[in-house]
Scaffold this motif. Structure first.
Motif, PDB file in Angstrom:
ATOM      1  N   SER A  73      80.216  51.370  46.585  1.00  0.00           N
ATOM      2  CA  SER A  73      79.091  50.292  45.959  1.00  0.00           C
ATOM      3  C   SER A  73      77.833  51.030  45.681  1.00  0.00           C
ATOM      4  O   SER A  73      77.296  50.344  44.833  1.00  0.00           O
ATOM      5  N   ARG A  74      77.475  52.093  46.378  1.00  0.00           N
ATOM      6  CA  ARG A  74      76.226  52.584  45.999  1.00  0.00           C
ATOM      7  C   ARG A  74      76.312  53.291  44.728  1.00  0.00           C
ATOM      8  O   ARG A  74      75.490  53.451  43.858  1.00  0.00           O
ATOM      9  N   LEU A  75      77.475  53.894  44.440  1.00  0.00           N
ATOM     10  CA  LEU A  75      77.715  54.662  42.994  1.00  0.00           C
ATOM     11  C   LEU A  75      77.783  53.510  42.091  1.00  0.00           C
ATOM     12  O   LEU A  75      77.425  53.845  40.938  1.00  0.00           O
ATOM     13  N   LEU A  80      75.173  50.882  37.405  1.00  0.00           N
ATOM     14  CA  LEU A  80      74.596  49.574  36.993  1.00  0.00           C
ATOM     15  C   LEU A  80      73.272  49.768  36.521  1.00  0.00           C
ATOM     16  O   LEU A  80      72.765  49.107  35.361  1.00  0.00           O
ATOM     17  N   THR A  81      72.417  50.319  37.458  1.00  0.00           N
ATOM     18  CA  THR A  81      71.056  50.408  37.066  1.00  0.00           C
ATOM     19  C   THR A  81      70.783  51.413  35.751  1.00  0.00           C
ATOM     20  O   THR A  81      69.871  50.859  34.960  1.00  0.00           O
ATOM     21  N   ILE A  82      71.670  52.311  35.363  1.00  0.00           N
ATOM     22  CA  ILE A  82      71.382  52.930  34.303  1.00  0.00           C
ATOM     23  C   ILE A  82      72.353  52.575  33.011  1.00  0.00           C
ATOM     24  O   ILE A  82      72.748  53.019  31.898  1.00  0.00           O
ATOM     25  N   ARG A  83      72.971  51.352  33.237  1.00  0.00           N
ATOM     26  CA  ARG A  83      73.525  50.519  32.128  1.00  0.00           C
ATOM     27  C   ARG A  83      75.055  51.223  31.921  1.00  0.00           C
ATOM     28  O   ARG A  83      75.412  50.833  30.665  1.00  0.00           O
ATOM     29  N   CYS A  84      75.547  51.862  32.982  1.00  0.00           N
ATOM     30  CA  CYS A  84      76.965  52.356  32.608  1.00  0.00           C
ATOM     31  C   CYS A  84      78.158  50.981  33.130  1.00  0.00           C
ATOM     32  O   CYS A  84      78.534  51.246  34.407  1.00  0.00           O
ATOM     33  N   PHE A  85      78.345  50.280  32.309  1.00  0.00           N
ATOM     34  CA  PHE A  85      78.632  48.867  32.795  1.00  0.00           C
ATOM     35  C   PHE A  85      80.222  49.137  33.270  1.00  0.00           C
ATOM     36  O   PHE A  85      80.885  48.574  34.225  1.00  0.00           O
ATOM     37  N   PRO A  86      81.249  49.717  32.651  1.00  0.00           N
ATOM     38  CA  PRO A  86      82.711  49.765  33.131  1.00  0.00           C
ATOM     39  C   PRO A  86      82.824  50.567  34.088  1.00  0.00           C
ATOM     40  O   PRO A  86      83.384  50.109  35.079  1.00  0.00           O
ATOM     41  N   GLU A  87      81.639  51.837  34.173  1.00  0.00           N
ATOM     42  CA  GLU A  87      81.868  52.579  35.304  1.00  0.00           C
ATOM     43  C   GLU A  87      81.598  51.812  36.852  1.00  0.00           C
ATOM     44  O   GLU A  87      81.986  51.878  37.790  1.00  0.00           O
ATOM     45  N   ALA A  88      80.436  50.901  36.590  1.00  0.00           N
ATOM     46  CA  ALA A  88      79.787  50.078  37.603  1.00  0.00           C
ATOM     47  C   ALA A  88      81.061  49.273  38.123  1.00  0.00           C
ATOM     48  O   ALA A  88      81.426  48.832  39.422  1.00  0.00           O
ATOM     49  N   ARG A  89      81.566  48.475  37.091  1.00  0.00           N
ATOM     50  CA  ARG A  89      82.598  47.439  37.347  1.00  0.00           C
ATOM     51  C   ARG A  89      83.722  48.249  38.195  1.00  0.00           C
ATOM     52  O   ARG A  89      84.354  47.605  39.376  1.00  0.00           O
ATOM     53  N   ALA A  90      84.381  49.492  37.934  1.00  0.00           N
ATOM     54  CA  ALA A  90      85.369  50.042  38.369  1.00  0.00           C
ATOM     55  C   ALA A  90      85.170  50.423  39.869  1.00  0.00           C
ATOM     56  O   ALA A  90      85.706  50.109  40.681  1.00  0.00           O
ATOM     57  N   CYS A  91      83.779  50.722  40.147  1.00  0.00           N
ATOM     58  CA  CYS A  91      83.461  51.116  41.548  1.00  0.00           C
ATOM     59  C   CYS A  91      83.333  49.655  42.243  1.00  0.00           C
ATOM     60  O   CYS A  91      83.701  49.790  43.603  1.00  0.00           O
ATOM     61  N   TYR A  92      82.895  48.828  41.774  1.00  0.00           N
ATOM     62  CA  TYR A  92      82.797  47.638  42.638  1.00  0.00           C
ATOM     63  C   TYR A  92      84.281  46.963  42.907  1.00  0.00           C
ATOM     64  O   TYR A  92      84.456  46.535  44.070  1.00  0.00           O
ATOM     65  N   THR A  93      85.130  47.317  41.889  1.00  0.00           N
ATOM     66  CA  THR A  93      86.482  46.768  42.115  1.00  0.00           C
ATOM     67  C   THR A  93      87.074  47.629  43.035  1.00  0.00           C
ATOM     68  O   THR A  93      87.895  47.299  44.088  1.00  0.00           O
ATOM     69  N   ALA A 100      85.797  45.977  51.053  1.00  0.00           N
ATOM     70  CA  ALA A 100      84.284  45.215  51.004  1.00  0.00           C
ATOM     71  C   ALA A 100      84.588  43.931  51.059  1.00  0.00           C
ATOM     72  O   ALA A 100      85.436  43.419  50.432  1.00  0.00           O
ATOM     73  N   ALA A 101      83.811  43.065  51.784  1.00  0.00           N
ATOM     74  CA  ALA A 101      84.014  41.700  51.620  1.00  0.00           C
ATOM     75  C   ALA A 101      83.434  41.170  50.183  1.00  0.00           C
ATOM     76  O   ALA A 101      82.695  41.506  49.791  1.00  0.00           O
ATOM     77  N   PRO A 102      84.177  40.404  49.642  1.00  0.00           N
ATOM     78  CA  PRO A 102      84.075  39.525  48.306  1.00  0.00           C
ATOM     79  C   PRO A 102      82.500  38.983  48.179  1.00  0.00           C
ATOM     80  O   PRO A 102      82.098  39.210  46.996  1.00  0.00           O
ATOM     81  N   ARG A 103      82.162  38.487  49.321  1.00  0.00           N
ATOM     82  CA  ARG A 103      80.803  37.557  49.071  1.00  0.00           C
ATOM     83  C   ARG A 103      79.659  38.926  48.906  1.00  0.00           C
ATOM     84  O   ARG A 103      78.747  38.915  48.231  1.00  0.00           O
ATOM     85  N   SER A 104      80.040  40.035  49.601  1.00  0.00           N
ATOM     86  CA  SER A 104      79.017  41.310  49.439  1.00  0.00           C
ATOM     87  C   SER A 104      79.051  41.747  48.146  1.00  0.00           C
ATOM     88  O   SER A 104      78.046  42.571  47.816  1.00  0.00           O
ATOM     89  N   ILE A 105      79.951  41.816  47.446  1.00  0.00           N
ATOM     90  CA  ILE A 105      80.012  42.222  46.002  1.00  0.00           C
ATOM     91  C   ILE A 105      79.595  40.954  44.914  1.00  0.00           C
ATOM     92  O   ILE A 105      79.284  41.530  43.879  1.00  0.00           O
TER      93      ILE A 105
END
Length: 254
Positions: A73-75, A80-93, A100-105
């Motif tokens: 989640s931190r990664l 996300l902050t530096i606009r690496c969208f595919p990488e951010a989504r993969a990490c949230y997944t 992780a609780a779905p509501r927390s994401i």
């Protein structure tokens, strides 16, 4: 005690060099090769707005142990902050897969969709955060409403706003939502925000007012406030600042 030096937006989203140096704590964390030290280093680097370096630290931690969803989640947040969208989504997944609780994401994924310009999906994600405590709820109402402003849909979560909500330190969100609800004239809220020495509070309120003004047919006033809030760059990693930067660079507001 002098304030900690922070990396600039241009050093993280552009090609400017990052001149921020490691603290003594970071030096010793780099000397350790255990999981917790790697995570702590990533957290410290993110605290300096050195998100590119934080990503490297978090990834090094995950090479040691890859079963902690909080690190993913931190990664994801750094990506996300530096606009690496595919990488951010993969990490949230991956965080969800690890428990992780779905509501927390839901909230960060709402931000993900918003910065991507996918406003209907963003609204759905923000709405999925409810029910929750007032401190988060006021942020949810703010971002859900701004998402609806973009789509032209009904900002139905505004009905959940109550003046007596215990919003904690999220007073800037409340001021903007008060404008959305018609409880405070936008001119008064903007004047209060511009006089606020706290850049974070000012940016949050002003960005909300920008969205409101665009919706009620005052694009020029919105544009002026947008450029003013972008001058408050000390808080550039905050969501409202990133959204304003996104609006400018996507051509939505020039």
């Amino acid at each position: 005690m002098e304030p900690m030096e922070k990396a600039s937006l241009d050093s993280q989203l552009g090609n400017a060099p990052c001149t921020v140096e490691d603290t003594e704590e970071m030096f010793w964390l780099r000397e350790s090769d255990d999981f917790q030290s790697r995570v702590a280093l990533g957290n410290a680097l993110a605290g300096q707005y050195r998100f590119r370096d934080a990503i490297a630290a978090y990834r090094s931690a995950l090479r040691i142990r890859d079963d902690d969803w909080t690190v993913y989640s931190r990664l994801a947040g750094s990506y996300l902050t530096i606009r690496c969208f595919p990488e951010a989504r993969a990490c949230y997944t991956r965080a969800l897969e690890l428990g992780a609780a779905p509501r927390s994401i839901a909230f960060p994924m709402g931000v993900w969709h918003y910065l991507k310009g996918e406003y209907s999906a963003a609204a759905e994600r923000f709405a999925a955060c409810l029910p929750c405590g007032d401190e988060l709820a006021i942020a949810v109402i703010y971002w859900h409403t701004l998402s609806r402003y973009h789509t032209g849909g009904e900002a139905e979560l505004l009905s959940a706003y109550r003046q007596e909500m215990d919003v904690g330190h999220h007073t800037a969100y409340r001021l903007a939502v008060s404008v959305f609800c018609g409880n405070v004239p936008w001119e008064d809220a903007a004047a209060k925000a511009e006089q606020d020495p706290n850049d974070l509070n000012a940016v949050i309120t002003l960005y909300g007012i920008c969205g409101y003004l665009r919706t009620v047919g005052q694009p020029e006033e919105s544009r002026v406030l947008l450029h003013r809030l972008l001058a408050r760059s000390s808080c550039w990693p905050c969501i409202s600042y990133l959204a304003a930067w996104n609006d400018i660079h996507s051509g939505e507001m020039v």
